[in-house]
Scaffold this motif. Structure first.
Motif, PDB file in Angstrom:
ATOM      1  N   CYS A  37     -46.444 -31.253  39.835  1.00 16.16           N
ATOM      2  CA  CYS A  37     -46.397 -30.083  38.953  1.00 16.16           C
ATOM      3  C   CYS A  37     -44.999 -29.945  38.388  1.00 16.16           C
ATOM      4  N   CYS A 226     -53.173 -28.195  34.863  1.00 14.92           N
ATOM      5  CA  CYS A 226     -52.832 -29.277  35.799  1.00 14.92           C
ATOM      6  C   CYS A 226     -54.064 -30.066  36.204  1.00 14.92           C
ATOM      7  N   HIS A 251     -51.664 -21.697  43.037  1.00 15.94           N
ATOM      8  CA  HIS A 251     -51.849 -22.700  41.982  1.00 15.94           C
ATOM      9  C   HIS A 251     -52.689 -23.889  42.465  1.00 15.94           C
ATOM     10  N   GLU A 255     -56.421 -25.169  41.412  1.00 15.30           N
ATOM     11  CA  GLU A 255     -56.676 -26.513  40.867  1.00 15.30           C
ATOM     12  C   GLU A 255     -57.788 -27.195  41.649  1.00 15.30           C
TER      13      GLU A 255
HETATM   14 ZN    ZN Z   1     -49.461 -27.617  38.416  1.00 19.57          ZN
END
Ligand code: ZN
Ligand code: AMP
Length: 481
Positions: A37, A226, A251, A255
């Motif tokens: 990331c 992402c 996050h 994802e």
């Molecule tokens: Zn990310």
């Protein structure tokens, strides 16, 4: 099971998802595919952010050392990351652009370039690909359409229903359980942890960055970006996904939920999830807004070579919190200088080195076991120190081995010079030649035992911000204060 394509000890890495050290087995034999990331380019990165990329770099270099063909991707987030990691607040880039009366594209370009300058200064290798979030918006829309069965629409956007995937949030539970409680409520959300994958532009507003979509004009959610960029470039499942430890809470669980929905499996999309711990200040969490903004450029302006900061990172294990202090940085600089001095002594020998010298084999083996043991850079550094100090090994062989080991640690030991490591603040009022001349003159006076002159010269230099260092074991005769 281990991997026959790799060399040396089996590579063992801590997987945040299983909370265990696991042996690395690549999805595609002989290859390692890694997604990191990347930064949100609304401001300069602080040195804590850069710790995350030093970590990703060491991981990539280790995979190369083990013999894998590395495919590394880092993304640049130029849209979608809100001031809160979940769904509250404003888009960080929209906010920065409005405050500075600049176009978002200018803001993104400026801070992307600043980040790339830090990447270079820290000798972080270029990944195979940088993915820029705004280049992938049509792919994000297609991805979102393919997982629409897991989503519901509200006035503010399209939301992912986290109850539709198996074991949502198991990654977050590997850490603390504060993940959910930090999420701000959004009107109409079915579960607190549900998150926006498309944010509609509110009626009557225009955003600088917005795209048409089946859910109206708007912008993609940060988590969606992402999933799309990693899956698109590396293919699901890929080997390793990494980021800072804060990403373990919101996050990355988000994802994973999207990847599960997209791949129609309970698997997370990446075999290993890795998280570097934080760099902190004595006063607590590092911040871009409070106190002194610790940018790499500040360290450079105060006279520290950026590789001293890289060494500081490598001295700690990536899973341990690391406290930044100027004393710690100074100590890392002194250590780096010692290493560079030892390496410089080998330069003029001119022999063609053979790093496979039998006397060196045990050292190579110990280095390999350290770095293969969940990237134990601290121990790997002590082995490198031993190589530098080793006696009765010809200089050419030593140099060749240092080059090989430094390819993993990335300290540029055979390129940086001692002179480059001298502390030289940007606002210094005296030039280096002038200092060198005064110091040489003082050395003469000292040899003549003219202590009155010696002391006077020391005071004169001190008044100009130069500290004379008599008897310094590194032969560092002076430094700028
Ligand atoms: Zn990310
Ligand atoms: P951001 O630009 O905020 O998305 O952050 C870039 C990267 O830095 C992410 O992987 C974060 O998890 C990581 N990060 C943020 N703060 C720190 C810190 N103090 N120490 C180490 N890594 C950090």
């Amino acid at each position: 099971m281990s991997d026959r394509t790799a060399t040396g000890a089996p590579l063992r890495l801590f997987n945040s998802l299983t909370r265990q050290i696991e042996t690395f087995v690549p999805v595609h034999p002989g290859e390692a595919r890694v997604y990191s990331c990347g930064p949100t380019v609304y401001n300069y990165p602080h040195i804590g952010n850069m710790r995350a990329y030093v970590f990703a770099d060491v991981l990539g270099r280790t995979l190369s050392w083990k013999g894998y063909k590395l495919k590394h991707v880092i993304n640049i987030t130029d849209v979608g990351h809100l001031t809160d990691d979940a769904d509250a607040g404003e888009d960080k880039l929209e906010k920065a652009a409005a405050e500075r009366a600049k176009s978002i594209w200018d803001i993104a370009r400026h801070y992307t370039e600043a980040y790339w300058a830090d990447i270079q200064a820290l000798n972080i290798r270029q990944p195979a690909q940088w993915t820029i979030a705004t280049d992938y918006v049509p792919k994000m829309i297609a991805f979102a359409q393919s997982i629409e069965a897991h989503c519901y629409e509200l006035e503010s956007g399209l939301y992912f229903d986290t109850s539709t995937v198996a074991d949502y949030g198991r990654l977050a539970r590997a850490g603390t359980d504060e993940g959910e409680s930090r999420i701000e409520p959004v009107e109409g959300k079915r579960h607190a942890a549900d998150f926006a994958i498309w944010r509609k532009t509110p009626p009557g507003e225009t955003r600088q960055m917005e795209w048409d979509s089946p859910w109206g004009r708007g912008a993609p959610g940060w988590h969606l970006e992402c999933s799309v960029m990693s899956g698109e470039v590396l293919g699901f499942p890929f080997d390793i996904h990494n980021g800072g430890i804060d990403h373990r809470e919101i996050h990355h669980p988000n994802e994973i939920a999207q990847n599960q929905a997209f791949c129609r499996t309970s698997a997370s999309g990446a075999n290993i999830w890795m998280h570097n711990n934080f760099l902190v200040e004595r006063t607590g969490k590092m911040s871009k807004s409070a106190g002194e903004f610790l940018r790499l450029q500040l360290l450079i302006d105060k006279g520290y070579h950026p590789l001293a900061y890289r060494l500081m990172c490598l001295q700690a294990h990536y899973r341990s919190e690391l406290e930044f202090s100027w004393e710690g940085l100074q100590a890392a600089l002194v250590r780096l200088k010692r290493m560079v001095m030892a390496a410089e002594r080998l330069v003029d020998v001119g022999e063609e080195g053979d790093a496979s010298h039998p006397k060196l084999a045990p050292l190579v083996e110990r280095f390999d076991s350290a770095i293969s043991d969940d990237l134990n850079t601290a121990v790997a550094l002590t082995v490198l120190d031993e190589v530098l100090a080793a006696k009765k090994i010809d200089a050419g062989a030593k140099r060749a081995l240092i080059a090989r080991l430094d390819a993993v640690l990335g300290l540029r030991l055979l390129e940086v010079t001692r002179a480059e490591l001298r502390i030289r603040p940007r606002d210094a009022v005296i030039g280096e030649e002038q200092v060198a001349a005064s110091v040489a003159f003082r050395r003469e006076k000292r040899a003549q035992q003219d202590y009155a002159a010696t002391d006077r010269l020391r005071d004169e230099l001190a008044a100009k911000g130069v500290e004379v260092m008599d008897g310094d074991p590194l032969g560092w005769e002076w430094k700028l204060k």
